[in-house]
Design an enzyme around this catalytic site. Sequence first.
Site, mmCIF file in Angstrom:
data_model
loop_
_atom_site.group_PDB
_atom_site.id
_atom_site.type_symbol
_atom_site.label_atom_id
_atom_site.label_comp_id
_atom_site.label_asym_id
_atom_site.label_seq_id
_atom_site.Cartn_x
_atom_site.Cartn_y
_atom_site.Cartn_z
ATOM 1 N N GLY A 195 37.360 46.427 36.746
ATOM 2 C CA GLY A 195 35.852 47.688 37.505
ATOM 3 C C GLY A 195 36.762 49.044 37.829
ATOM 4 N N LYS A 206 36.150 49.863 39.981
ATOM 5 C CA LYS A 206 35.976 49.974 42.191
ATOM 6 C C LYS A 206 37.497 49.221 42.380
ATOM 7 C CE LYS A 206 35.998 47.109 46.174
ATOM 8 N NZ LYS A 206 36.935 46.265 45.985
ATOM 9 N N GLY A 260 30.591 41.627 41.209
ATOM 10 C CA GLY A 260 31.477 41.644 40.391
ATOM 11 C C GLY A 260 31.969 41.571 39.654
ATOM 12 N N HIS A 261 32.471 40.774 39.338
ATOM 13 C CA HIS A 261 33.346 40.007 38.294
ATOM 14 C C HIS A 261 32.063 39.611 37.118
ATOM 15 C CE1 HIS A 261 35.284 38.701 41.690
ATOM 16 N NE2 HIS A 261 36.479 39.444 41.424
ATOM 17 N N GLN A 286 51.843 40.030 43.728
ATOM 18 C CA GLN A 286 50.624 41.638 43.728
ATOM 19 C C GLN A 286 50.708 41.340 45.209
ATOM 20 O OE1 GLN A 286 47.694 40.961 40.282
ATOM 21 N NE2 GLN A 286 46.724 41.807 42.028
ATOM 22 N N SER A 296 33.047 43.077 47.331
ATOM 23 C CA SER A 296 34.971 42.399 46.988
ATOM 24 C C SER A 296 34.891 41.070 47.767
ATOM 25 C CB SER A 296 35.797 43.633 47.492
ATOM 26 O OG SER A 296 36.894 42.924 47.983
ATOM 27 N N LEU A 315 34.954 34.451 42.775
ATOM 28 C CA LEU A 315 34.418 35.382 41.874
ATOM 29 C C LEU A 315 33.187 36.229 42.536
ATOM 30 C CD1 LEU A 315 34.572 33.718 38.400
ATOM 31 C CD2 LEU A 315 36.351 35.385 39.338
ATOM 32 N N HIS A 316 32.521 37.244 42.222
ATOM 33 C CA HIS A 316 31.253 37.711 42.959
ATOM 34 C C HIS A 316 30.947 37.704 42.117
ATOM 35 C CE1 HIS A 316 32.990 41.290 42.787
ATOM 36 N NE2 HIS A 316 34.003 41.045 44.392
HETATM 37 P P1 AMP Z 1 40.545 40.946 41.048
HETATM 38 O O1 AMP Z 1 39.429 39.208 40.953
HETATM 39 O O2 AMP Z 1 40.277 41.236 42.137
HETATM 40 O O3 AMP Z 1 41.585 41.310 40.865
HETATM 41 O O4 AMP Z 1 38.975 41.500 40.483
HETATM 42 C C1 AMP Z 1 39.078 41.058 38.626
HETATM 43 C C2 AMP Z 1 37.972 42.765 38.150
HETATM 44 O O5 AMP Z 1 37.234 42.629 39.006
HETATM 45 C C3 AMP Z 1 39.065 43.407 38.253
HETATM 46 O O6 AMP Z 1 39.138 44.074 36.991
HETATM 47 C C4 AMP Z 1 37.625 44.025 39.329
HETATM 48 O O7 AMP Z 1 38.384 45.849 39.330
HETATM 49 C C5 AMP Z 1 37.142 43.725 39.709
HETATM 50 N N1 AMP Z 1 36.090 43.860 40.243
HETATM 51 C C6 AMP Z 1 36.002 43.320 41.769
HETATM 52 N N2 AMP Z 1 35.291 43.717 42.044
HETATM 53 C C7 AMP Z 1 33.834 43.956 41.412
HETATM 54 C C8 AMP Z 1 33.082 45.274 41.872
HETATM 55 N N3 AMP Z 1 32.692 45.064 43.361
HETATM 56 N N4 AMP Z 1 32.246 45.389 40.794
HETATM 57 C C9 AMP Z 1 33.008 45.847 39.355
HETATM 58 N N5 AMP Z 1 34.217 45.246 39.289
HETATM 59 C C10 AMP Z 1 35.336 44.633 40.354
#
Ligand code: AMP
Length: 279
Positions: free
Chosen positions: A147, A149, A36-37, A61, A185, A33-34
Site C-alpha cells: 500500500g 499508505k 485497505g488490505h 518491527q 489503518s 485486515l480491513h
Molecule cells: P500491515 O498489515 O499494516 O503491515 O499492512 C499490510 C499492507 O497493507 C501494507 O502494504 C500496507 O501498506 C497496506 N495497507 C495498510 N493500510 C492500507 C490502506 N488504507 N490502503 C491501502 N493499503 C493499505
Amino acid sequence: MRVLRSIDELRSIRAHSIANAQKFGFVPTMGALHLGHAELMKVASDQSDISIASIFINPKQFNSASDLAKYPRTIDDDLAICTECKVDYVYLPEISDVYPEGFDTSITPGSLGSLFEGASRPGHFSGMATVVVKLFNIVQPDVAFFGKKDYQQLAIIRRFVTDLNFPIQIQGVETIRELDGLALSSRNAQLTKEERIEAPRFYEILKVFNRTFTSTESLNDAIAAALNEFQGLDHFQLDYFEIADQATLQPSRDISKPLVALGAILGSQVRLIDNQELQ
Ligand code: AMP
C-alpha cells in the site's frame, strides 16, 4: 482459499506454479485486515495467476512490547476476508520458521530508513525489511503488492529489491480511505471518540496543501499554511510534515520533480501517518 503453515508446503506449490509458468502474486500483511488490505488482495488476485497473502505479526518491527501486545489479533475475521477477496492461499508462518533458534541477521535500510518514520521509530524499518526479505525468499513471488499508505515502507522495499537484485516486481496500491477521508489503518480502532472525529482533518490538510501551490514561492507559503493547520489540531500533535522526492524521500522543494507530502500526527494512544503525491 487454502491455509498454508509450512515452508515445504508453500515451496511445493511454488515449484508447481513455476513449472506451469504461472504468475505468483504476494500480499504480506500483519492481519487485523480491513478494506485497505482487501484492495491489495483483490488487485493481487486480478493480476496474478496464483495469489497468496501472508499474515504474520512481526515482533521485530514494533518499538515496544506494549505496542506489540496491543496490536489487534483477529485471525478468524481475517481468513473470512481473504476468502472474500479470492486469494488462492494464505500463508500463516510459524514464528519458529521466521525466526528460528539462533537467528542473527538483519537487513538495515540506508538513508531512506533513518528519515521520517525511521527517526520516530528506531529499528522499525530494519525489522520490517528483515521480515519482508525473509518472506520474499520463502514465497519467491513474481510480484508483490504494497500500500502507498506506508509510503516510506514502499520506497525502502523498492530500494532493497533493486539493490539486492530480487527478481520481484513491486507494485504500489493507492490508499483506501473511510468516506470522511481517514486512511484505513488497523490502529484507527485505538483512537478516542474525539480523536476519531478530528482525524479526517489530516487528509484534508494534505489535500488543500496539494491544491495551493504552483511555484516554489507558493510552495513555501502552502507549507507554512499547512503547518499552521496542523498546529491548530486539538487532539493531535504534529510529529513531522515534509515534502520529499517520491523515490529517494530526500526533502525537496523542486516542483519540477515528482514530490510527495508525508506526515505523522500523534494522538493519545496512536500515531497516524498519511501522505499525498503532489500534482
Ligand atoms: P500491515 O498489515 O499494516 O503491515 O499492512 C499490510 C499492507 O497493507 C501494507 O502494504 C500496507 O501498506 C497496506 N495497507 C495498510 N493500510 C492500507 C490502506 N488504507 N490502503 C491501502 N493499503 C493499505
